[in-house]
Write a protein that holds these residues in place. Sequence first.
Motif, PDB file in Angstrom:
ATOM      1  N   TYR A 273      -6.771   0.790   9.327  1.00  0.00           N
ATOM      2  CA  TYR A 273      -5.496   1.428   9.761  1.00  0.00           C
ATOM      3  C   TYR A 273      -4.624   1.003  11.105  1.00  0.00           C
ATOM      4  CZ  TYR A 273      -6.362   5.310   6.608  1.00  0.00           C
ATOM      5  OH  TYR A 273      -6.896   5.544   5.099  1.00  0.00           O
TER       6      TYR A 273
ATOM      7  N   VAL B 151      -2.815   2.563  14.366  1.00  0.00           N
ATOM      8  CA  VAL B 151      -2.574   3.704  15.271  1.00  0.00           C
ATOM      9  C   VAL B 151      -2.130   3.504  16.657  1.00  0.00           C
ATOM     10  CG1 VAL B 151      -4.573   5.127  14.146  1.00  0.00           C
ATOM     11  CG2 VAL B 151      -5.289   4.012  16.455  1.00  0.00           C
TER      12      VAL B 151
ATOM     13  N   VAL C  18      -2.041  21.078  10.070  1.00  0.00           N
ATOM     14  CA  VAL C  18      -1.910  19.321   9.912  1.00  0.00           C
ATOM     15  C   VAL C  18      -0.541  20.133   8.975  1.00  0.00           C
ATOM     16  CG1 VAL C  18      -3.547  17.900   8.562  1.00  0.00           C
ATOM     17  CG2 VAL C  18      -4.258  18.951   9.966  1.00  0.00           C
TER      18      VAL C  18
ATOM     19  N   PHE D  69       0.763  -1.344   0.983  1.00  0.00           N
ATOM     20  CA  PHE D  69       0.325   0.118   0.060  1.00  0.00           C
ATOM     21  C   PHE D  69       0.822   0.916   0.290  1.00  0.00           C
ATOM     22  CE2 PHE D  69      -2.182   3.235   2.622  1.00  0.00           C
ATOM     23  CZ  PHE D  69      -3.125   3.722   1.991  1.00  0.00           C
TER      24      PHE D  69
ATOM     25  N   THR E 176      -1.483  10.320   2.429  1.00  0.00           N
ATOM     26  CA  THR E 176      -3.036  10.924   2.252  1.00  0.00           C
ATOM     27  C   THR E 176      -3.710  11.987   1.173  1.00  0.00           C
ATOM     28  OG1 THR E 176      -3.872  10.589   4.766  1.00  0.00           O
ATOM     29  CG2 THR E 176      -5.718  10.966   2.963  1.00  0.00           C
TER      30      THR E 176
ATOM     31  N   GLY F  86       2.162  -7.618  -1.137  1.00  0.00           N
ATOM     32  CA  GLY F  86       2.921  -6.557  -0.173  1.00  0.00           C
ATOM     33  C   GLY F  86       1.822  -6.315   0.701  1.00  0.00           C
ATOM     34  N   VAL F  87       0.005  -6.377  -0.464  1.00  0.00           N
ATOM     35  CA  VAL F  87      -0.593  -5.956   0.452  1.00  0.00           C
ATOM     36  C   VAL F  87      -1.514  -7.033   1.525  1.00  0.00           C
ATOM     37  CG1 VAL F  87      -3.117  -4.834   0.117  1.00  0.00           C
ATOM     38  CG2 VAL F  87      -1.037  -3.978  -0.979  1.00  0.00           C
TER      39      VAL F  87
ATOM     40  N   GLU G 112       2.516   3.499  12.594  1.00  0.00           N
ATOM     41  CA  GLU G 112       1.596   4.047  12.635  1.00  0.00           C
ATOM     42  C   GLU G 112       1.626   4.120  10.686  1.00  0.00           C
ATOM     43  OE1 GLU G 112      -1.028   5.668  15.627  1.00  0.00           O
ATOM     44  OE2 GLU G 112      -0.048   7.371  14.545  1.00  0.00           O
ATOM     45  N   GLY G 113       0.279   2.931  10.556  1.00  0.00           N
ATOM     46  CA  GLY G 113       0.083   3.566   9.386  1.00  0.00           C
ATOM     47  C   GLY G 113      -0.867   2.735   8.690  1.00  0.00           C
ATOM     48  N   PHE G 114      -1.321   2.340   7.085  1.00  0.00           N
ATOM     49  CA  PHE G 114      -2.340   1.544   6.617  1.00  0.00           C
ATOM     50  C   PHE G 114      -1.987  -0.349   6.872  1.00  0.00           C
ATOM     51  CE2 PHE G 114      -2.883  -2.138   3.392  1.00  0.00           C
ATOM     52  CZ  PHE G 114      -4.302  -1.383   2.739  1.00  0.00           C
TER      53      PHE G 114
ATOM     54  N   VAL H  59      -3.705   6.332  -0.382  1.00  0.00           N
ATOM     55  CA  VAL H  59      -5.538   6.455  -0.529  1.00  0.00           C
ATOM     56  C   VAL H  59      -5.748   7.521  -0.462  1.00  0.00           C
ATOM     57  CG1 VAL H  59      -5.548   7.413   2.111  1.00  0.00           C
ATOM     58  CG2 VAL H  59      -7.447   5.586   0.768  1.00  0.00           C
TER      59      VAL H  59
ATOM     60  N   PHE I 123      -7.751  13.291  15.306  1.00  0.00           N
ATOM     61  CA  PHE I 123      -7.573  13.700  14.426  1.00  0.00           C
ATOM     62  C   PHE I 123      -8.502  13.349  12.484  1.00  0.00           C
ATOM     63  CE2 PHE I 123      -5.745  13.253   9.713  1.00  0.00           C
ATOM     64  CZ  PHE I 123      -4.866  14.584  10.377  1.00  0.00           C
ATOM     65  N   TYR I 124      -9.245  12.567  12.577  1.00  0.00           N
ATOM     66  CA  TYR I 124      -9.799  12.520  11.740  1.00  0.00           C
ATOM     67  C   TYR I 124     -11.405  12.857  11.939  1.00  0.00           C
ATOM     68  CZ  TYR I 124      -6.521   9.705   9.111  1.00  0.00           C
ATOM     69  OH  TYR I 124      -5.279   8.677   8.828  1.00  0.00           O
TER      70      TYR I 124
ATOM     71  N   ILE J 228      -1.794  14.886   2.206  1.00  0.00           N
ATOM     72  CA  ILE J 228      -1.344  15.655   3.099  1.00  0.00           C
ATOM     73  C   ILE J 228      -0.168  14.482   3.958  1.00  0.00           C
ATOM     74  CG2 ILE J 228      -2.434  15.225   5.633  1.00  0.00           C
ATOM     75  CD1 ILE J 228      -5.566  15.369   4.140  1.00  0.00           C
TER      76      ILE J 228
ATOM     77  N   GLY K  86       1.102  13.619   9.158  1.00  0.00           N
ATOM     78  CA  GLY K  86       0.706  14.431   9.834  1.00  0.00           C
ATOM     79  C   GLY K  86      -0.911  13.463   9.412  1.00  0.00           C
ATOM     80  N   ALA K  87      -0.703  12.848   9.367  1.00  0.00           N
ATOM     81  CA  ALA K  87      -2.252  12.037   9.492  1.00  0.00           C
ATOM     82  C   ALA K  87      -1.855   9.857   9.541  1.00  0.00           C
ATOM     83  CB  ALA K  87      -2.976  11.612   7.711  1.00  0.00           C
ATOM     84  N   HIS K  88      -1.334  10.398  10.475  1.00  0.00           N
ATOM     85  CA  HIS K  88      -1.072   9.119  11.543  1.00  0.00           C
ATOM     86  C   HIS K  88      -0.603   8.367  10.206  1.00  0.00           C
ATOM     87  CE1 HIS K  88      -2.553  10.034  15.682  1.00  0.00           C
ATOM     88  NE2 HIS K  88      -3.266  10.694  14.694  1.00  0.00           N
ATOM     89  N   GLY K  89       0.331   7.982   9.864  1.00  0.00           N
ATOM     90  CA  GLY K  89       1.213   7.341   9.212  1.00  0.00           C
ATOM     91  C   GLY K  89       0.532   7.004   7.808  1.00  0.00           C
ATOM     92  N   VAL K  90      -0.424   7.349   7.297  1.00  0.00           N
ATOM     93  CA  VAL K  90      -1.324   6.992   5.793  1.00  0.00           C
ATOM     94  C   VAL K  90      -0.844   8.336   4.893  1.00  0.00           C
ATOM     95  CG1 VAL K  90      -3.037   6.165   4.258  1.00  0.00           C
ATOM     96  CG2 VAL K  90      -2.435   5.328   7.525  1.00  0.00           C
TER      97      VAL K  90
ATOM     98  N   LEU L  12     -11.268  -0.405   4.935  1.00  0.00           N
ATOM     99  CA  LEU L  12      -9.634  -0.197   5.083  1.00  0.00           C
ATOM    100  C   LEU L  12      -9.252  -0.017   6.516  1.00  0.00           C
ATOM    101  CD1 LEU L  12      -8.536   3.156   2.908  1.00  0.00           C
ATOM    102  CD2 LEU L  12      -8.869   0.822   3.050  1.00  0.00           C
TER     103      LEU L  12
END
Lengths: 137, 137
Positions: B10, B12, A98, A76, A127, B124-125, B74-76, A79, B21-22, A117, A121-125, B8
């Motif tokens: 994620y 965290v 952010v 991945f 974006t 890898g996904v 952290e991440g996907f 997104v 955050f979201y 982003i 700034g977006a928890h490792g994703v 998806l």
Amino acid sequence: MLKRIYHLGYAVEDLEVAARFYRENLGVEIEEPEEVEEQGIRAAMFRVGDSAVELVEPTCPDSPVGKFLRKRGEGFHHVAFEVEDLEAALAELKERGVELIDERPRVGVGGSKMAFIHPKGAHGVLTELVELPEKEA
Amino acid sequence: MLKRIYHLGYAVEDLEVAARFYRENLGVEIEEPEEVEEQGIRAAMFRVGDSAVELVEPTCPDSPVGKFLRKRGEGFHHVAFEVEDLEAALAELKERGVELIDERPRVGVGGSKMAFIHPKGAHGVLTELVELPEKEA
């Protein structure tokens, strides 16, 4: 603010091999690959419901996707969410502190606007936000 | 075979921090967190169009998500696609030699069936397939 998952981007070593995997094993229809020279990539997508998956192969080892592959291997990459108004979204995110890669929209394929982003700034994703031209939205 | 992106996942470190955050920056509505003891996680989701994003915090450092966080940060973490008939999909994947984590469906929340394809087998996904009970499909 987020309307839908517009696409997922997967980093792959070899576009044809990955496309064959998804076509043969998961029965998807892979669209014609496109080369995006300024990003140093070739990409091909398949649609899933209201979203898509983009298989992305670097054409240059020092492109962002090339570096990603060396560091993390296939998997991945990002997104993309569709938003109504990208400029307003970026202004709001910036005001909230952010971390952005793009503070202003870049113009992408078919007149769509896009901005990233920063994953920090977006928890490792990583974006992406995308605003489509009106006819496509 | 694939009907839509179901969710998806994620990974965290802290569910409340990521949820804030979201919610605050991207305007999403976070659903009530749920603990899944046998997976060693707490998760909360938000809907985006026809899909969802699940924020997953390990409750135990040796759970799969706990190990993932230590190794990659952290991440996907995974993508889940909805399929019509999970047993048929798994039988086909197995016959084609795709590396599976689950050769038979596990029963998940609300009677849904789920199984994972191994990330090694899918470029890898970490890829989950989900079949919903008829009323929800």
